[in-house]
Design a protein around this motif. Sequence first.
Motif, short mmCIF file in Angstrom:
data_model
loop_
_atom_site.label_atom_id
_atom_site.label_comp_id
_atom_site.label_asym_id
_atom_site.label_seq_id
_atom_site.Cartn_x
_atom_site.Cartn_y
_atom_site.Cartn_z
N THR A 172 0.82 -1.22 0.00
CA THR A 172 0.00 0.00 0.00
C THR A 172 0.84 1.26 0.00
OG1 THR A 172 -0.10 -0.09 2.42
CG2 THR A 172 -1.88 -1.16 1.21
N GLY A 173 2.16 1.11 0.16
CA GLY A 173 3.03 2.28 0.27
C GLY A 173 3.16 3.06 -1.01
N TYR A 233 4.78 -9.68 8.26
CA TYR A 233 3.41 -9.71 8.78
C TYR A 233 3.00 -8.27 9.07
CZ TYR A 233 4.46 -14.65 9.60
OH TYR A 233 4.83 -15.96 9.45
N CYS A 234 1.70 -8.03 9.08
CA CYS A 234 1.18 -6.72 9.43
C CYS A 234 0.48 -6.82 10.78
CB CYS A 234 0.20 -6.21 8.37
SG CYS A 234 1.01 -5.85 6.80
N ARG A 294 3.30 1.29 6.53
CA ARG A 294 2.31 0.99 5.49
C ARG A 294 2.31 2.03 4.38
NH1 ARG A 294 -2.39 0.04 9.88
NH2 ARG A 294 -1.34 1.93 10.62
N GLU A 295 2.92 3.21 4.65
CA GLU A 295 2.99 4.26 3.64
C GLU A 295 4.27 4.19 2.82
OE1 GLU A 295 0.47 6.26 3.07
OE2 GLU A 295 -0.64 5.27 4.69
N ILE A 296 5.17 3.27 3.20
CA ILE A 296 6.45 3.14 2.49
C ILE A 296 6.38 1.98 1.52
CG2 ILE A 296 8.94 2.82 2.76
CD1 ILE A 296 8.64 3.81 5.64
N LYS A 297 6.87 2.16 0.31
CA LYS A 297 6.92 1.06 -0.64
C LYS A 297 7.78 -0.06 -0.08
CE LYS A 297 6.22 3.69 -4.91
NZ LYS A 297 6.79 4.06 -6.23
#
Length: 614
Positions: free
Chosen positions: A357-358, A420-421, A435-438
């Motif tokens: 999502t990043g 894992y998230c 989550r904002e980083i590729k």
Amino acid sequence: MAPKRVGHTIIGVNFRRQWLVLADFFSLPKRCNLDSKNLYLRLLAYVRPHWRMFALSIATMVIMAATEPVLPALMKPMLDGSFVSRDLDAIRWIPLALIALFLVRGVVMFISNYAMADVGTRLVMDLRRDMFDRLVMQPTRYFDDATTGHLVSTLAFNVTQVTQSATVALTSVVRDSLTILGLVGWMFYINWRLALITLVLVPAAGWVFSVISRRLRKTSRLMQQNLGDITHVLEESIAGHKVIKVFDGQDYERGRFFEAINQARKFAMKSAVAAYAHSPILQMMAAFALAAIVYAATMQAAADQTTVGGFVSFITAMLLIAAPMKRLSSVNEAIQRGLAAAEDVFRLLDQAGEPDTGRQEIGRARGELRFEDIALTYDSKSSPALDGIDLVVEPGETVALVGPSGSGKTTLVNLIPRFYCPSRGRILLDGVDLREIKLASLRANIALVSQEVILFNDSVAANIAYGRQDKASMADIRRAAEAAHALGFIEELPQGFATLVGERGVKLSGGQRQRIAIARALLKDAPILILDEATSALDTESERHVQAALENLMQGRTTLVIAHRLSTVERADRIVVLDRGRIAEQGSHAELIARGGIYSRLYALQFQDDAAAD
């Protein structure tokens, strides 16, 4: 759903059991998982890039089908003209026509088969490429649930069955269908009354074809799943051969393997019943039709409504239909087997890749990590692996994670590269939510040395420079190996840095494998370093050298160290003690010893164990 078991084969048993097996086969199956039409359309989409060779194969098939009615067509002038009327012209040109016919058929058959083989091999290559591309993009959770045997079976074996549906079987369907149409057309041209009798076979044959197709599809799916079971047992037995020998597990593994191959035999017999029953049923139908045709033709001959040549030409065409009909009935097994394999292939291709999502590229990170109210519960567990973790790791700080087995140490560091998230909370790197980083940008800033050392069956140099082969020079590789105290043993190997390490590094000792992995992390030179039992496989002398190298590497880098041997983390900037997924205490070595908590007890127990070992 577990497959329905058939306890006996149909060979060497009484008639009642034979009938039960047949009845079991022709009972209506459960609904198939995927629609056959959509499967076939997706397969043909892979044929599209190779449409020229495919079109060439189809065109030559049409020519072959067009030449099929020529032989029965030659029978009428050959009999009526040569034997009855003794026509000299017919006697001369018919042998030449026969030679020309089979010459044309031989050439177009070769071209058709070659072109379709080319399409088939390219189809397998394209599917394997796309499957592997999809496989390496799967999240860690996918590999937690999947078995190596089933994945290997799908990529290596099942995909080859797909070509039977998309190319080889299609060749037979097109060629034989056109052949049947041509022969039927000739039969109508010669004697439409007799040809109508032949059409009685069509509805009955279609029903038999439909029932057996469904049974073959279901059985083929079970056979391919079973092939994965066989591969899985075989792979485990090979990888664990030492454990099997030491713990006397040969009989147990024989039993597991026999159960898998016996199940394969049962599924094969189920498939054989359906496949082999098809032809006799159709042949019996054809026999009734042939008997009716012979009777009707005899009546026509008595009424002077047909000639000898016309009747023989009709019968020849009818008999020639038997071969393509038999091929069509047998090719159905290959089609259903291919469609069942296609279900596995497209199930993998349809798996969602690792979520990325990043949108931010961060370059080289400073290394500040902030865990805010982190919780994680694995899908297979009811209790959380992590719960309420709040932790800040400053840039360049070395933080050791300690605690009993199962306390969540490895789980916590696995969240940093987003293997894992978290179920709850967030992790920040230099103030940016992970989550904002590729993913590629995030992982470029992380080096990992885990307790499970993974080496590839390549050279020592390639393993050290893994992922950076096009960027790292030999001098860089040597420096990394020297810093990891690996240069000495590498230079003693038969080909030095060019020595192949074997599957999973089997040609190296445990300590040597560990130092190769440390050299790989050193070469990457990432700002964040994760050491998960990085010195666990080293002897005391090697550990001392490697620990010194790691301390030099840690300077200016954010480092998270997991170690059960607490003596290796005494000089960490901070020690964080985890217990049942929560932070129980944290501080320096001296502070935690003075506090007399969990760390102090673990340290005292380990000191006693080391003293007893001495």
